[in-house]
Structures are given as C-alpha cells and as structure tokens.
Design a protein around this motif. Structure first.
Motif, PDB file in Angstrom:
ATOM      1  N   SER A 162     -48.951  32.704 -37.560  1.00 18.79           N
ATOM      2  CA  SER A 162     -48.065  32.381 -36.437  1.00 18.79           C
ATOM      3  C   SER A 162     -46.667  32.935 -36.679  1.00 18.79           C
ATOM      4  O   SER A 162     -46.033  33.467 -35.754  1.00 18.79           O
ATOM      5  N   ILE A 163     -46.193  32.825 -37.904  1.00 25.95           N
ATOM      6  CA  ILE A 163     -44.880  33.378 -38.243  1.00 25.95           C
ATOM      7  C   ILE A 163     -44.894  34.890 -38.097  1.00 25.95           C
ATOM      8  O   ILE A 163     -43.972  35.483 -37.531  1.00 25.95           O
ATOM      9  N   SER A 164     -45.948  35.519 -38.564  1.00 33.26           N
ATOM     10  CA  SER A 164     -46.072  36.974 -38.435  1.00 33.26           C
ATOM     11  C   SER A 164     -46.059  37.399 -36.967  1.00 33.26           C
ATOM     12  O   SER A 164     -45.395  38.373 -36.606  1.00 33.26           O
ATOM     13  N   ALA A 165     -46.761  36.661 -36.124  1.00 34.47           N
ATOM     14  CA  ALA A 165     -46.776  36.973 -34.696  1.00 34.47           C
ATOM     15  C   ALA A 165     -45.377  36.848 -34.101  1.00 34.47           C
ATOM     16  O   ALA A 165     -44.958  37.694 -33.295  1.00 34.47           O
ATOM     17  N   LEU A 166     -44.625  35.826 -34.501  1.00 33.29           N
ATOM     18  CA  LEU A 166     -43.261  35.647 -33.999  1.00 33.29           C
ATOM     19  C   LEU A 166     -42.326  36.741 -34.519  1.00 33.29           C
ATOM     20  O   LEU A 166     -41.402  37.163 -33.824  1.00 33.29           O
ATOM     21  N   MET A 167     -42.570  37.207 -35.719  1.00 37.10           N
ATOM     22  CA  MET A 167     -41.720  38.245 -36.289  1.00 37.10           C
ATOM     23  C   MET A 167     -41.988  39.613 -35.671  1.00 37.10           C
ATOM     24  O   MET A 167     -41.088  40.441 -35.590  1.00 37.10           O
ATOM     25  N   ASN A 168     -43.221  39.844 -35.244  1.00 33.07           N
ATOM     26  CA  ASN A 168     -43.605  41.183 -34.805  1.00 33.07           C
ATOM     27  C   ASN A 168     -43.739  41.366 -33.301  1.00 33.07           C
ATOM     28  O   ASN A 168     -43.856  42.495 -32.837  1.00 33.07           O
ATOM     29  N   ASN A 169     -43.743  40.278 -32.556  1.00 26.65           N
ATOM     30  CA  ASN A 169     -43.939  40.371 -31.109  1.00 26.65           C
ATOM     31  C   ASN A 169     -43.030  39.395 -30.388  1.00 26.65           C
ATOM     32  O   ASN A 169     -42.747  38.311 -30.897  1.00 26.65           O
ATOM     33  N   GLN A 170     -42.625  39.777 -29.200  1.00 24.09           N
ATOM     34  CA  GLN A 170     -41.860  38.841 -28.371  1.00 24.09           C
ATOM     35  C   GLN A 170     -42.835  37.782 -27.866  1.00 24.09           C
ATOM     36  O   GLN A 170     -43.867  38.111 -27.289  1.00 24.09           O
ATOM     37  N   PRO A 171     -42.536  36.506 -28.069  1.00 22.97           N
ATOM     38  CA  PRO A 171     -43.470  35.466 -27.620  1.00 22.97           C
ATOM     39  C   PRO A 171     -43.544  35.404 -26.094  1.00 22.97           C
ATOM     40  O   PRO A 171     -42.544  35.584 -25.407  1.00 22.97           O
ATOM     41  N   VAL A 172     -44.746  35.150 -25.610  1.00 19.16           N
ATOM     42  CA  VAL A 172     -44.958  34.982 -24.174  1.00 19.16           C
ATOM     43  C   VAL A 172     -44.536  33.575 -23.769  1.00 19.16           C
ATOM     44  O   VAL A 172     -43.983  33.357 -22.703  1.00 19.16           O
TER      45      VAL A 172
END
Length: 95
Positions: A40-50
């Motif tokens: 989840s942290i990686s997703a937040l670091m690498n992508n703009q959250p929807v």
C-alpha cells in the motif's frame, strides 16, 4: 478545464529525508499509531491515489508533519470567458 490535483508524497518524503517505504511505514507506526502494508505504501509512493480514506491522509500528515495541501499540489483551471464555451457564437447576444 477542471482543477487538477498533483500527488506529491515522494517530494514531501524527500524534504524530510525519508527515502524508503519501510522508513515511512516506521514513521506511520511510531508517530501516528497507524499500520499500512508495504504494498500500500509503494502504491502511494508510485501512483496518484484515486481515493484515500481520511484516516490514511491524517496519518500521513501526522507522520510526515505536513498538511494535506503539501501532499496535494493544486493546478488551478485556466480562466475562461463565455466566448470560450462551445456554441457561444450561437448565442442571441452574438448575433
């Protein structure tokens, strides 16, 4: 054109000398008493959250000692006039 939000988590992290997801995970646990998985942290670091839960945003702000407006940069819409709108030349005022 609509207002655009730019997700700036990496920039905020870097300004606080936090470079890895594991470091952010530790800060979240220590300062915000908040658990977030490394994926989840990686997703937040690498992508703009929807979408984001308020609780998560509050935890990030607490852990990084920042405000939501530091995490989200706002790109304002360009100013438009009525003549910029489609069909404006067909209005009775333009005849």
């Amino acid at each position: 054109m609509a207002v655009q939000l730019r997700w700036r988590l990496r920039q905020v992290m870097a300004s606080r000398d936090v470079w890895k997801g594991t470091e952010l995970q530790e800060l979240l646990a220590r300062h915000a008493n908040f658990a977030l998985s490394l994926p989840s942290i990686s997703a937040l670091m690498n992508n703009q959250p929807v979408q984001m839960k308020t609780e998560t945003l509050q935890a990030l702000c607490t852990a990084l000692k920042c405000t939501p407006d530091e995490l989200y940069g706002v790109v304002p819409p360009r100013e438009i006039s009525l003549t910029d709108e489609p069909g404006a030349s067909d209005s009775p005022a333009s005849r």
